[in-house]
Design a protein around this motif. Structure first.
Motif, PDB file in Angstrom:
ATOM      1  N   LYS A 174      17.714  68.136  58.578  1.00 39.32           N
ATOM      2  CA  LYS A 174      18.485  68.372  57.351  1.00 39.32           C
ATOM      3  C   LYS A 174      19.532  67.289  57.137  1.00 39.32           C
ATOM      4  CE  LYS A 174      18.511  73.437  57.350  1.00 39.32           C
ATOM      5  NZ  LYS A 174      19.383  74.605  57.234  1.00 39.32           N
ATOM      6  N   SER A 175      20.283  67.006  58.193  1.00 35.49           N
ATOM      7  CA  SER A 175      21.362  66.026  58.053  1.00 35.49           C
ATOM      8  C   SER A 175      20.805  64.630  57.772  1.00 35.49           C
ATOM      9  CB  SER A 175      22.235  66.008  59.310  1.00 35.49           C
ATOM     10  OG  SER A 175      21.473  65.641  60.442  1.00 35.49           O
ATOM     11  N   ASP A 176      19.642  64.314  58.366  1.00 35.97           N
ATOM     12  CA  ASP A 176      19.027  63.008  58.118  1.00 35.97           C
ATOM     13  C   ASP A 176      18.578  62.890  56.661  1.00 35.97           C
ATOM     14  OD1 ASP A 176      17.861  60.436  59.070  1.00 35.97           O
ATOM     15  OD2 ASP A 176      15.986  61.414  58.505  1.00 35.97           O
ATOM     16  N   ILE A 177      17.968  63.957  56.130  1.00 29.45           N
ATOM     17  CA  ILE A 177      17.534  63.946  54.726  1.00 29.45           C
ATOM     18  C   ILE A 177      18.748  63.822  53.810  1.00 29.45           C
ATOM     19  CG2 ILE A 177      16.489  65.328  52.886  1.00 29.45           C
ATOM     20  CD1 ILE A 177      14.613  66.527  55.019  1.00 29.45           C
ATOM     21  N   ALA A 178      19.794  64.626  54.089  1.00 29.97           N
ATOM     22  CA  ALA A 178      20.993  64.601  53.248  1.00 29.97           C
ATOM     23  C   ALA A 178      21.646  63.222  53.269  1.00 29.97           C
ATOM     24  CB  ALA A 178      21.979  65.668  53.712  1.00 29.97           C
ATOM     25  N   ALA A 179      21.661  62.578  54.456  1.00 32.98           N
ATOM     26  CA  ALA A 179      22.277  61.249  54.571  1.00 32.98           C
ATOM     27  C   ALA A 179      21.499  60.220  53.754  1.00 32.98           C
ATOM     28  CB  ALA A 179      22.334  60.827  56.034  1.00 32.98           C
ATOM     29  N   LYS A 180      20.177  60.307  53.783  1.00 34.47           N
ATOM     30  CA  LYS A 180      19.356  59.342  53.049  1.00 34.47           C
ATOM     31  C   LYS A 180      19.429  59.547  51.541  1.00 34.47           C
ATOM     32  CE  LYS A 180      16.140  58.167  56.737  1.00 34.47           C
ATOM     33  NZ  LYS A 180      14.760  58.230  57.249  1.00 34.47           N
ATOM     34  N   MET A 181      19.858  60.734  51.112  1.00 37.09           N
ATOM     35  CA  MET A 181      19.980  61.003  49.678  1.00 37.09           C
ATOM     36  C   MET A 181      21.335  60.578  49.126  1.00 37.09           C
ATOM     37  SD  MET A 181      18.033  64.688  49.332  1.00 37.09           S
ATOM     38  CE  MET A 181      18.071  64.743  47.546  1.00 37.09           C
ATOM     39  N   LYS A 182      22.225  60.102  49.997  1.00 37.76           N
ATOM     40  CA  LYS A 182      23.539  59.646  49.537  1.00 37.76           C
ATOM     41  C   LYS A 182      23.430  58.222  49.003  1.00 37.76           C
ATOM     42  CE  LYS A 182      26.454  62.494  52.555  1.00 37.76           C
ATOM     43  NZ  LYS A 182      27.430  62.487  53.667  1.00 37.76           N
ATOM     44  N   SER A 183      24.081  57.975  47.884  1.00 35.98           N
ATOM     45  CA  SER A 183      24.011  56.652  47.271  1.00 35.98           C
ATOM     46  C   SER A 183      25.099  55.717  47.772  1.00 35.98           C
ATOM     47  CB  SER A 183      24.130  56.781  45.745  1.00 35.98           C
ATOM     48  OG  SER A 183      25.359  57.387  45.401  1.00 35.98           O
ATOM     49  N   ASP A 184      26.124  56.262  48.448  1.00 41.11           N
ATOM     50  CA  ASP A 184      27.254  55.422  48.879  1.00 41.11           C
ATOM     51  C   ASP A 184      27.183  55.043  50.358  1.00 41.11           C
ATOM     52  OD1 ASP A 184      27.653  57.940  49.865  1.00 41.11           O
ATOM     53  OD2 ASP A 184      29.748  58.112  49.239  1.00 41.11           O
ATOM     54  N   ARG A 185      25.993  55.196  50.953  1.00 40.49           N
ATOM     55  CA  ARG A 185      25.873  54.848  52.355  1.00 40.49           C
ATOM     56  C   ARG A 185      25.817  53.333  52.507  1.00 40.49           C
ATOM     57  NH1 ARG A 185      20.857  55.958  50.443  1.00 40.49           N
ATOM     58  NH2 ARG A 185      19.108  54.689  51.178  1.00 40.49           N
ATOM     59  N   PRO A 186      26.159  52.801  53.674  1.00 46.30           N
ATOM     60  CA  PRO A 186      26.104  51.342  53.884  1.00 46.30           C
ATOM     61  C   PRO A 186      24.673  50.820  53.779  1.00 46.30           C
ATOM     62  CG  PRO A 186      27.346  52.448  55.633  1.00 46.30           C
ATOM     63  CD  PRO A 186      26.675  53.521  54.849  1.00 46.30           C
ATOM     64  N   ALA A 187      24.550  49.546  53.424  1.00 48.90           N
ATOM     65  CA  ALA A 187      23.225  48.923  53.339  1.00 48.90           C
ATOM     66  C   ALA A 187      22.534  48.982  54.693  1.00 48.90           C
ATOM     67  CB  ALA A 187      23.357  47.481  52.883  1.00 48.90           C
ATOM     68  N   GLU A 188      21.244  49.328  54.670  1.00 48.81           N
ATOM     69  CA  GLU A 188      20.470  49.441  55.907  1.00 48.81           C
ATOM     70  C   GLU A 188      19.353  48.402  55.889  1.00 48.81           C
ATOM     71  OE1 GLU A 188      19.064  53.432  55.874  1.00 48.81           O
ATOM     72  OE2 GLU A 188      21.052  54.333  56.016  1.00 48.81           O
ATOM     73  N   PHE A 189      19.306  47.586  56.939  1.00 50.63           N
ATOM     74  CA  PHE A 189      18.302  46.534  57.004  1.00 50.63           C
ATOM     75  C   PHE A 189      17.251  46.808  58.076  1.00 50.63           C
ATOM     76  CE2 PHE A 189      22.153  44.361  55.371  1.00 50.63           C
ATOM     77  CZ  PHE A 189      21.658  44.053  54.113  1.00 50.63           C
ATOM     78  N   GLY A 190      17.186  48.050  58.568  1.00 47.73           N
ATOM     79  CA  GLY A 190      16.131  48.426  59.496  1.00 47.73           C
ATOM     80  C   GLY A 190      16.123  47.648  60.788  1.00 47.73           C
ATOM     81  N   GLY A 191      17.296  47.197  61.243  1.00 45.99           N
ATOM     82  CA  GLY A 191      17.373  46.457  62.495  1.00 45.99           C
ATOM     83  C   GLY A 191      17.114  44.977  62.357  1.00 45.99           C
ATOM     84  N   ALA A 192      16.931  44.479  61.130  1.00 49.23           N
ATOM     85  CA  ALA A 192      16.694  43.047  60.938  1.00 49.23           C
ATOM     86  C   ALA A 192      17.946  42.261  61.304  1.00 49.23           C
ATOM     87  CB  ALA A 192      16.321  42.771  59.488  1.00 49.23           C
ATOM     88  N   PRO A 193      17.803  41.124  62.007  1.00 49.40           N
ATOM     89  CA  PRO A 193      18.978  40.329  62.409  1.00 49.40           C
ATOM     90  C   PRO A 193      19.781  39.861  61.202  1.00 49.40           C
ATOM     91  CG  PRO A 193      16.988  39.585  63.533  1.00 49.40           C
ATOM     92  CD  PRO A 193      16.539  40.541  62.478  1.00 49.40           C
ATOM     93  N   LYS A 194      21.095  39.926  61.308  1.00 54.21           N
ATOM     94  CA  LYS A 194      21.971  39.542  60.210  1.00 54.21           C
ATOM     95  C   LYS A 194      21.743  38.086  59.798  1.00 54.21           C
ATOM     96  CE  LYS A 194      26.835  39.436  58.778  1.00 54.21           C
ATOM     97  NZ  LYS A 194      26.756  38.100  58.207  1.00 54.21           N
ATOM     98  N   ALA A 195      21.522  37.213  60.778  1.00 51.64           N
ATOM     99  CA  ALA A 195      21.334  35.793  60.463  1.00 51.64           C
ATOM    100  C   ALA A 195      20.112  35.593  59.567  1.00 51.64           C
ATOM    101  CB  ALA A 195      21.184  34.984  61.747  1.00 51.64           C
ATOM    102  N   GLU A 196      19.043  36.337  59.847  1.00 49.38           N
ATOM    103  CA  GLU A 196      17.832  36.195  59.033  1.00 49.38           C
ATOM    104  C   GLU A 196      18.043  36.775  57.641  1.00 49.38           C
ATOM    105  OE1 GLU A 196      13.815  36.068  60.423  1.00 49.38           O
ATOM    106  OE2 GLU A 196      14.430  37.064  62.275  1.00 49.38           O
ATOM    107  N   MET A 197      18.755  37.897  57.556  1.00 47.66           N
ATOM    108  CA  MET A 197      19.038  38.470  56.237  1.00 47.66           C
ATOM    109  C   MET A 197      19.911  37.520  55.418  1.00 47.66           C
ATOM    110  SD  MET A 197      17.307  41.214  55.903  1.00 47.66           S
ATOM    111  CE  MET A 197      17.998  41.578  54.287  1.00 47.66           C
ATOM    112  N   ASP A 198      20.884  36.892  56.071  1.00 49.69           N
ATOM    113  CA  ASP A 198      21.742  35.921  55.375  1.00 49.69           C
ATOM    114  C   ASP A 198      20.916  34.744  54.859  1.00 49.69           C
ATOM    115  OD1 ASP A 198      23.945  37.479  55.825  1.00 49.69           O
ATOM    116  OD2 ASP A 198      24.688  36.304  57.529  1.00 49.69           O
ATOM    117  N   ALA A 199      19.965  34.285  55.686  1.00 41.42           N
ATOM    118  CA  ALA A 199      19.110  33.167  55.268  1.00 41.42           C
ATOM    119  C   ALA A 199      18.223  33.575  54.093  1.00 41.42           C
ATOM    120  CB  ALA A 199      18.249  32.710  56.442  1.00 41.42           C
TER     121      ALA A 199
END
Length: 679
Positions: A111-136
């Motif tokens: 329940k809590s996982d579903i409710a969290a994913k339905m929130k629009s103000d949550r931080p950006a999630e990159f699925g574990g992708a390295p920050k350096a690669e996302m920046d590139a």
């Protein structure tokens, strides 16, 4: 009723078809199972997955609601429900789901996982992708380096599958590489992956807007503003998209809110001014335009929008002054020369002519700019230099070369015919609860539809709404939600009733204080029977004109890219006109007298006689003032903006005779397709 072995085999076949990518076979298989065993949650769950892949979120939501009742303890059903509701964007259903979720008999962690994913103000999630690669990746997108962005995004999607923000970047990379089809598919996948990510919807809306698909863009932006209601930038984007689809009242509300939240952002003020112009509030619109121009804000767009407002209102001198001022700031905006050309009648000594001729002489080896070519052809006709007109017309149309596909259009015709024969349309109309009574004016472009709309709008009981898109939007679920073979009689009857009520809802939302409305919508001749079944009190007026004059006028004007497709080639023009006549024959045979044909040539020869017939058909009493429509201050937003500010005239009748030699290919094609020609 299936026995268990038969049910198991049917389920395996449908699941195998889904896995193999045969969605139609899988969908049909699960539908048969559900018909036999309506409470089989697993079949409804699998069908909902298929419907989501097919962009039918509403259908998926309906099956998942039933699945939750049959199998309330199954977490996957609740998880997919949250995704389907997010894609659909129905806030009332989402609120109801959240209440159900709190009481659901599933683990608290789920329940809590579903409710969290339905929130629009949550931080950006990159699925574990390295920050350096996302920046590139982001840097490559900012540089508009499609190849590098694609390589990085594809690598990240492989390593971290199912992440909406990575998919969003991958779609943008496809866009930069010029693969619009792949971009669209991946954007949709990103939204299905995380329908509560406002960033993804906003980017897709931008993509759609740049391709002039403003209706779906506005829908995604509406959902984005629901997710982030205090974001003024989103509200501005939504207001602009709403203006493009003529939803002026909603646009005004969104722009007002953006101004309030932003403390007076000039972009929000520009959106508000444009909405007020559309919403028949000229004084307020001009005051805001003037404020922005005086402050040198949003330039030269503020000048251009003010010029558009003046032109639509009939003040051509003021509009030309603003267009030229905008061109002085940004000389490469050659589309403004075309706007100037269609906005007035030119004399031979007009100072704009040498400017355009110098531009034409300086054209690149690749050819003349199409806007300048169309503008010069219009000017040379105004100044009676007829021998120079087609030099520029042919060059402009050859450059655009839209390439109409008659086979695809034939498939569309068959689709409409199949739908129309699924029910007794006249019976649907007789039992319809809808009392909307608009007058729908339709026909081909340049056939006299704007003139007719203005005549009707000049009646004291009528409100002219211009080219509203309500019928297109209301028809879409009937035309595009499923194959004709999949409609049942009951479902189609319900859908047609919804079509009528949805049209009225949109009309009343935009014009809450209007009486009866006249709505000009080109293309409605293709769905006459469906519209009459949905709104039996409506009246449909179809304009016809001598095909030689009508098609010449289309060929002489520039239309938005992709809006017609048949307009740049003479043979395609003749072919499409032949299909137009066949539509009228089809609806007359299926539902006699379901529409009124108004002949433009007869109207210009006998304005009062034809106008009296028109008003009688529309159940309107005669008023002399309808023939004084050109004195009205109604806003006009079509290529006929100049003509409808004049009394009815006949100078365009038989105008094809001036260009008989140049139009020989058109005449040959009209003969080939069996189009009868007047004497």
């Amino acid at each position: 009723m299936m026995n268990k072995p038969a049910l198991d085999q049917a389920f395996k076949r449908a699941a195998a078809a889904h896995k193999a990518g045969n969605l139609a076979e899988a969908k049909a298989g699960f539908e048969r199972i559900i018909k036999a065993v309506p409470n089989m949650a697993q079949a409804r769950f699998q069908l909902a997955r298929i419907l989501l892949e097919a962009d039918d979120a509403k259908g998926a939501v309906i099956h998942l609601e039933a699945a939750r009742k049959s199998a309330p303890k199954q977490p996957p059903v609740w998880q997919l429900s949250a995704i389907a509701l997010g894609v659909l964007g129905d806030t009332a259903r989402i609120d109801k789901f959240n209440a159900e979720l709190r009481a659901a008999p599933i683990p608290a962690t789920v329940k809590s996982d579903i409710a969290a994913k339905m929130k629009s103000d949550r931080p950006a999630e990159f699925g574990g992708a390295p920050k350096a690669e996302m920046d590139a990746l982001i840097a490559a997108l900012v540089r508009r380096d499609g190849d590098q962005a694609f390589d990085i995004a594809q690598r990240l999607d492989t390593a971290h599958p199912g992440n909406a923000l990575i998919l969003n970047a991958l779609a943008t990379a496809y866009e930069l590489k010029g693969d619009a089809t792949a971009a669209d598919v991946i954007f949709r996948k990103a939204i299905r992956t995380d329908p509560y990510a406002a960033t993804v919807r906003t980017n897709y809306a931008r993509y759609l807007s740049e391709r002039e698909q403003f209706l779906p863009a506005s829908q995604h932006l509406e959902r984005a503003t629901q997710l982030q209601p205090d974001n003024p930038k989103l509200l501005i984007m939504w207001a602009v998209a709403l203006c493009e689809i003529k939803q002026a009242r909603q646009a005004e509300e969104a722009a007002h809110k953006a101004i309030e939240l932003s403390g007076g952002d000039p972009e929000a003020k520009l959106a508000l001014a444009r909405a007020q112009s559309l919403n028949q509030k000229p004084d307020a619109a001009v005051a805001l335009f003037n404020e922005l121009v005086a402050a040198n804000a949003c330039m030269p767009r503020a000048l251009i929008q003010r010029a558009n407002h003046y032109q639509h209102s009939g003040d051509f001198e003021a509009s030309n002054t603003d267009y030229l001022a905008a061109l002085a700031q940004k000389p490469d905006m050659t589309e403004l020369f075309y706007q100037i050309a269609v906005g007035r009648k030119f004399a031979a000594d007009d100072p704009v002519i040498p400017i355009l001729e110098d531009r034409a002489k300086a054209a690149s080896p690749d050819g003349i700019d199409v806007n300048i070519a169309f503008a010069l052809s219009k000017i040379y006709e105004d100044t009676k230099q007829y021998d120079r007109v087609f030099t520029y017309l042919n060059a402009a149309n050859a450059t655009l070369d839209e390439a109409w596909n008659p086979d695809r259009y034939g498939n569309f015709e068959n689709h409409v015919h199949e739908i129309a024969l699924k029910v007794d349309l006249q019976k649907v109309a007789a039992n319809s609860p809808n009392r909307a009574n608009p007058i729908l004016v339709t026909g081909l472009p340049r056939s006299g539809t704007t003139l007719t709309e203005q005549i009707l709008a000049a009646h004291s009981t009528m409100t002219g709404v211009g080219e509203a898109l309500w019928s297109r939007a209301a028809l879409h679920p009937v035309m595009a939600s499923k194959a004709a073979a999949d409609w049942t009689e009951n479902d189609l009857t319900a859908a047609l009733n919804t079509l009528g009520s949805e049209y009225e809802r949109m009309a009343r939302q935009d014009f809450p204080n209007a009486g009866r409305m006249v709505d000009k919508a080109l293309g409605n001749h293709e769905q006459i029977g469906l519209l009459r079944a949905a709104m039996p009190d409506a009246r449909i007026v179809v304009l016809k004109r001598d095909p030689r004059d009508n098609l010449l006028s289309i060929y002489k004007n520039r239309f938005a890219a992709g809006s017609l497709k048949y307009n740049t080639d003479m043979r395609a023009l003749a072919h499409y006109y032949s299909r137009f006549l066949k539509w009228l024959d089809y609806w007359q045979d299926l539902w006699p007298d379901s529409f009124h044909v108004l002949d433009y040539d007869k109207l210009t020869a006998d304005p009062e006689g034809e106008a009296r017939k028109l008003l009688a058909y529309c159940d309107l009493p005669w008023e002399d003032g309808v023939l004084d429509f050109h004195k009205s201050d109604n806003s006009v937003r079509t290529l006929s903006v100049y003509q409808v500010r004049q009394p009815i005239y006949r100078s365009s009748v038989r105008s094809w005779e001036r260009y008989a030699d140049e139009l020989a290919p058109l005449f040959d094609a009209l003969k080939e397709f069996g189009v009868p020609l007047p004497d």
